[in-house]
Design a protein around this motif. Structure first.
Motif, mmCIF file in Angstrom:
data_model
loop_
_atom_site.group_PDB
_atom_site.id
_atom_site.type_symbol
_atom_site.label_atom_id
_atom_site.label_comp_id
_atom_site.label_asym_id
_atom_site.label_seq_id
_atom_site.Cartn_x
_atom_site.Cartn_y
_atom_site.Cartn_z
ATOM 1 N N LYS A 1 0.860 -1.189 0.000
ATOM 2 C CA LYS A 1 0.000 0.000 0.000
ATOM 3 C C LYS A 1 0.883 1.221 0.000
ATOM 4 C CE LYS A 1 -3.630 2.598 0.602
ATOM 5 N NZ LYS A 1 -4.644 2.792 -0.399
ATOM 6 N N PRO A 2 0.788 2.164 -0.894
ATOM 7 C CA PRO A 2 -0.045 2.109 -2.077
ATOM 8 C C PRO A 2 0.646 1.344 -3.210
ATOM 9 C CG PRO A 2 1.082 4.218 -2.002
ATOM 10 C CD PRO A 2 1.522 3.457 -0.781
ATOM 11 N N GLY A 3 -0.164 0.821 -4.113
ATOM 12 C CA GLY A 3 0.389 0.171 -5.297
ATOM 13 C C GLY A 3 -0.131 -1.225 -5.547
ATOM 14 N N ARG A 4 -1.157 -1.608 -4.817
ATOM 15 C CA ARG A 4 -1.637 -2.986 -4.873
ATOM 16 C C ARG A 4 -1.939 -3.504 -6.289
ATOM 17 N NH1 ARG A 4 -6.230 -5.320 -0.854
ATOM 18 N NH2 ARG A 4 -7.570 -4.307 -2.356
ATOM 19 N N PRO A 5 -2.536 -2.692 -7.178
ATOM 20 C CA PRO A 5 -2.896 -3.255 -8.492
ATOM 21 C C PRO A 5 -1.726 -3.398 -9.476
ATOM 22 C CG PRO A 5 -4.242 -1.321 -7.930
ATOM 23 C CD PRO A 5 -3.073 -1.336 -7.003
ATOM 24 N N PRO B 1 -0.506 1.849 -10.991
ATOM 25 C CA PRO B 1 -1.835 2.392 -10.712
ATOM 26 C C PRO B 1 -1.897 3.879 -11.062
ATOM 27 C CG PRO B 1 -1.059 1.042 -8.897
ATOM 28 C CD PRO B 1 0.113 1.237 -9.798
ATOM 29 N N ASN C 1 -3.384 6.514 -9.497
ATOM 30 C CA ASN C 1 -3.210 7.555 -8.475
ATOM 31 C C ASN C 1 -1.791 8.105 -8.546
ATOM 32 O OD1 ASN C 1 -5.749 7.556 -7.216
ATOM 33 N ND2 ASN C 1 -5.247 5.683 -6.100
ATOM 34 N N THR D 1 0.684 6.997 -5.874
ATOM 35 C CA THR D 1 0.965 5.564 -5.997
ATOM 36 C C THR D 1 1.938 5.309 -7.140
ATOM 37 O OG1 THR D 1 -1.292 5.180 -5.313
ATOM 38 C CG2 THR D 1 -0.128 3.320 -6.256
ATOM 39 N N SER E 1 -3.888 8.085 -1.384
ATOM 40 C CA SER E 1 -2.976 7.868 -2.509
ATOM 41 C C SER E 1 -3.404 8.655 -3.742
ATOM 42 C CB SER E 1 -2.829 6.379 -2.821
ATOM 43 O OG SER E 1 -4.073 5.744 -2.781
#
Ligand SMILES: Nc1nc2c(c(=O)[nH]1)N[C@H]1C(S)=C(S)[C@@H](COP(=O)(O)OP(=O)(O)OC[C@H]3O[C@@H](n4cnc5c(N)ncnc54)[C@H](O)[C@@H]3O)O[C@H]1N2
Ligand code: MOO
Length: 415
Positions: free
Chosen positions: A277-281, A300, A302, A305, A369
């Motif tokens: 987190k952030p950056g999960r996808p 991602p 954002n 992110t 984010s």
């Protein structure tokens, strides 16, 4: 409900680096154009350093055995002169810094250390050290010593060595080509007029300029609309690039087409979704045959992110593809100045300011984010382990600065 598996962060970094293959293309450039480029062949010493025995001090060049004697100055030797040995008994040379030392003397006495010096007669102290202030030919580097290894980055110190060797041209890896792409119907370029329903595209500016800061060239290509067919076509036009970096359209929404559009262009996915987190996808992959091993990084949308993951994931991968040995972020240790909390069960990237050995967390680590200005208020990140929920004031933290250097050996970045 759809439950997605997210890859362990460390494994994701490992896999991304494992799949990043170094470029093989090289070129020869003038050294004045070589700053920040990566050396593609070991550079060997071709001129001894120093290339002749010379004096490190202004003083007197004497025979060690003449310690304690009064000697006649036979000759004054200046830098740039070549002198044949010519001393007779009880004689010495007066010598200047950098001047060649003739073979009939072995020790230099700095002018301020002699007992007396008058009428060309100098009295040498009784206790002197043999070989002192004498710089020997090849003592720093000798012909055929390795000066630089393949994969090293050229900086101003490297250039000083090149110049000292009479090297004016150097073989380096060709700069890799990087395409930067944004996605989203809501985006307007900053030079266009954005209505209240639209937002300005800031990711492409942030990414292309970060790449420039890190020594890479990149090309901003444009915005991919939120449409699968158009996304597939757009991506298809990027086959000439070594790397493609996209932002947005990579999560689970109905307008998130990047994963499918890349797959339809032949992408072999390395991972899609990381426990961070952030950056999960985040998604990474390689398009082998169709795009000649193009490395794809989908970040991602954002802005915050996208940027922190450029620092954490993308730059090390790019360093490796560019042929560099130094791929791991260097860290600095800083004392945490304020308590902050993090959620457990995932790796957290925490923004802050690292200054004079202290870390100040940004906005008590309470920001979204989707925010943009917090990046500008920070200059570093701290990465916390999934089981850490609290970081106390006074803790020593491993901090990665945005402007950090990179190392050959893996660093421990976790806190
Ligand atoms: N059901 C779920 N929804 C979401 C998840 C999830 O796991 N399940 N993950 C969330 C996370 S975490 C992130 S991060 C976002 C990322 O989504 P996308 O990568 O698909 O990004 P977009 O939706 O396209 O954009 C997100 C946000 O960023 C703005 N944006 C996009 N590009 C730019 C740009 N070039 N310049 C400025 N701003 C940009 C965009 O307008 C959105 O506001 O997904 C969550 N959802
Ligand atoms: O990656 Mo997202 O930014 O965690 O919200």
């Amino acid at each position: 409900m759809l439950k997605k598996e997210f890859l362990d962060f460390e494994l994701a970094v490992e896999k991304s680096l494992e799949n990043a293959k170094a470029t093989k293309f090289t070129e020869i450039v003038n050294i004045e154009d070589a700053l920040n480029r990566i050396i593609s062949k070991d550079v060997l010493c071709r001129k001894n350093l120093p290339s002749f025995n010379n004096s490190a001090m202004d003083g007197f060049a004497v025979k060690f055995l003449d310690a304690g004697k009064s000697l006649k100055v036979k000759k004054i030797i200046f830098a740039g002169e070549k002198v044949e040995p010519c001393l007779e008994e009880n004689e010495c040379y007066k010598i200047m810094t950098g001047a060649q030392v003739p073979s009939d003397v072995d020790t230099i006495i700095p002018i301020e250390d002699v007992i007396s010096y008058k009428d060309e007669i100098v009295t040498i102290p009784e206790y002197i050290k043999k070989g002192s202030s004498l710089r020997l030919k090849g003592e720093e580097k000798a012909i055929n010593d390795v000066l630089f290894k393949k994969g090293e980055t050229i900086n101003s110190s490297t250039l000083a060595v090149f110049a000292s060797q009479g090297i004016t041209k150097i073989e380096v890896y060709k700069k890799i080509s990087i395409a930067v792409v944004s996605t989203g119907n809501e985006l307007k370029e900053p030079w266009e007029e954005a209505s209240e329903d639209e937002i300005y595209n800031c990711n492409s500016y942030a990414i292309t300029t970060l790449l420039e800061e890190k020594g890479f060239d990149s090309t901003y290509i444009g915005v991919i609309p939120d449409n699968l067919e158009q996304s597939i076509d757009f991506i298809n036009s990027l086959s000439c690039y070594d790397v493609v970096i996209t932002t947005g359209g990579i999560s689970m929404g109905d307008a998130d087409f990047m994963a499918e559009a890349f797959r339809q262009n032949g992408l072999k996915t390395i991972f899609h979704g990381v426990n961070i987190k952030p950056g999960r996808p985040i998604m990474m992959g390689v398009i082998e045959k169709e795009f000649n091993n193009c490395f794809v990084m989908c970040l991602p949308g954002n802005p915050l992110t996208a940027m922190v993951n450029m620092h954490l994931f993308a730059i090390p991968v790019l360093n490796k593809i560019q042929g560099g040995n130094s791929i791991y972020q260097d860290i600095c240790l800083a004392v945490n100045k304020e308590d902050f909390k993090t959620k457990t069960g995932r790796v957290n990237i925490v923004l802050g300011t690292a200054k004079s050995g202290e870390f100040n967390v940004t906005k008590k680590n309470k920001y979204g984010s989707g925010m943009i200005t917090v990046l500008n208020e920070s200059n570093a990140i701290v990465v916390t382990k999934p089981d850490k929920d609290f970081t106390a004031q006074g803790e020593f933290l491993r901090v990665i600065r945005f402007g950090c250097s990179y190392l050959e050996t893996k660093t421990e970045i976790f806190n």
